[in-house]
Write an enzyme that holds these catalytic residues in place. Sequence first.
Site, mmCIF file in Angstrom:
data_model
loop_
_atom_site.group_PDB
_atom_site.id
_atom_site.type_symbol
_atom_site.label_atom_id
_atom_site.label_comp_id
_atom_site.label_asym_id
_atom_site.label_seq_id
_atom_site.Cartn_x
_atom_site.Cartn_y
_atom_site.Cartn_z
ATOM 1 N N HIS A 263 42.651 17.421 41.744
ATOM 2 C CA HIS A 263 41.843 18.138 40.753
ATOM 3 C C HIS A 263 41.976 17.524 39.370
ATOM 4 O O HIS A 263 40.995 17.399 38.638
ATOM 5 C CB HIS A 263 42.242 19.618 40.707
ATOM 6 C CG HIS A 263 41.459 20.476 41.636
ATOM 7 N ND1 HIS A 263 40.234 20.992 41.312
ATOM 8 C CD2 HIS A 263 41.736 20.918 42.887
ATOM 9 C CE1 HIS A 263 39.773 21.709 42.330
ATOM 10 N NE2 HIS A 263 40.669 21.681 43.296
ATOM 11 N N GLU A 331 49.226 29.490 43.734
ATOM 12 C CA GLU A 331 47.815 29.847 43.845
ATOM 13 C C GLU A 331 47.383 29.712 45.308
ATOM 14 O O GLU A 331 46.878 30.650 45.915
ATOM 15 C CB GLU A 331 47.002 28.932 42.941
ATOM 16 C CG GLU A 331 45.504 29.144 43.034
ATOM 17 C CD GLU A 331 44.718 28.069 42.296
ATOM 18 O OE1 GLU A 331 43.544 28.343 41.957
ATOM 19 O OE2 GLU A 331 45.239 26.966 42.066
ATOM 20 N N HIS A 332 47.557 28.530 45.866
ATOM 21 C CA HIS A 332 47.232 28.262 47.271
ATOM 22 C C HIS A 332 48.526 27.998 48.038
ATOM 23 O O HIS A 332 49.347 27.195 47.601
ATOM 24 C CB HIS A 332 46.357 27.009 47.423
ATOM 25 C CG HIS A 332 45.096 27.023 46.630
ATOM 26 N ND1 HIS A 332 43.910 27.568 47.097
ATOM 27 C CD2 HIS A 332 44.809 26.535 45.392
ATOM 28 C CE1 HIS A 332 42.959 27.407 46.190
ATOM 29 N NE2 HIS A 332 43.478 26.791 45.144
ATOM 30 N N HIS A 424 46.431 73.572 25.806
ATOM 31 C CA HIS A 424 46.261 73.367 27.239
ATOM 32 C C HIS A 424 46.435 74.695 27.985
ATOM 33 O O HIS A 424 45.650 75.051 28.870
ATOM 34 C CB HIS A 424 47.311 72.368 27.773
ATOM 35 C CG HIS A 424 47.036 70.929 27.447
ATOM 36 N ND1 HIS A 424 46.915 70.455 26.179
ATOM 37 C CD2 HIS A 424 46.878 69.862 28.281
ATOM 38 C CE1 HIS A 424 46.699 69.148 26.208
ATOM 39 N NE2 HIS A 424 46.662 68.752 27.485
#
Length: 442
Positions: A263, A331-332, A424
């Site tokens: 990459h 990641e992978h 409340h």
Amino acid sequence: MSVSFHDLSASAQLPAALFTRTESDLSFFAGKVQPIIEAVREEGDRALIRFGREFDGVQPDTFPLRAQEHEFDQAFQRLAPEVIEAIRYAVENVRAFHEAQKPEEMWWKEMRPGAFAGDRHVPIDAVACYVPRGKGSFPSVLIMTTVPAVVAGVPRAVVITPPGPDGTVDDATLVAARLVGITEVYKCGGAQGVAAVAYGTESVPKCLKIVGPGSPWVVAAKRQLSHLIDPGVPAGPSESLILADDSVSGALAALDLLIESEHGPDSSAYLVTSSRRVAEEAMAALPGYWAQIGEKRARFSQQVLGGQHGGVVLTKDFATAVAFVNQYAPEHLEILAEEPMAVMPQIRNAGEILLGPHTPIALGNFVLGPNAVLPTNGAAKTAGPLSVFDYMKRISVGYVTRAGYQELATQAKRLAEYEGFPGHALAVSGLRHALLKEGHHE
């Protein structure tokens, strides 16, 4: 060029340096992106066009920031039919996966008799999908980022991507956009692209969220602008681990080690194994593979596998190799083992797990179906892949009937009084019953 070899076979220690990535320290980029962001905020389109010339090498003095209809048409005419078919095939698989993943619009559960609660899933109004271009063209990234947006029903999903030297978007990205159903593609990338969708310009719409992988420049800009735009899954430079036992071919492991290492020099990629044979076979095979993939990608792979963020890690046993994976949180992750299904339950931290020799990362990146935009830099310890859920938000829904009200009101009043919230408590007191009766709601 030699491969970095980390021999840990005599030690149970895992050196901290092996777990760093190029995006671990963004201090250099943080200072550099700030003036870019400011210029886009102040000048809008003029800054984007100037940065297109300066950073992306665009030759024309000006160019339309939005891809025109005729550019899509020309892309279909120029792109090879077999590539168009491959894109169409990938879109079909990714769409089928995300349609199966999409949650039902709303679910209910009766929490107590007459008291109902649930969730509605509503698409985000406007999402920007970032498609990088610095080291090539990536129609696969467009598919992965835009298909779940369309499946989720996002009213306005746009693409931002750096322009080429002629001021256009690459053909495959435009073809993929049209096949997915995306009509808005804007020619701005890097930190300036992130700023454009964070602030909005004359041409580029302001978006609520940005998704997609990018360089450290993009990651740094997302972080600086996170108060204006949701930065999405933390997806930076690509990274992978190949986990191998002694049953596999080292040459096969090396083949898959190439995938993410090509990459770019900012990627990270390791083969992690307890087998010295596998490690040595892998290192011996890599030079032959580099010779087959072309000078540019071979150079990228060599820089990664011979540098500080890649190579071959030899551990003292397979349990330590698994421990390395979980600490790295890749990641992978590809598991090459005699019984990969038996190894998978041991993995706690990974963006994706690909099992066995017939499931290389390349299939996951392009055509398998699950999303390939994955958390990086250790974020897989707490985050998962990009999904249809990233383009939707949950809205809690509650409905209490008259019959179911009193039991819940009694308990809520006790807690409100204990926590010191008289307003409340008053809202669920007898006063409410009187007002409802007076208004004929009883």
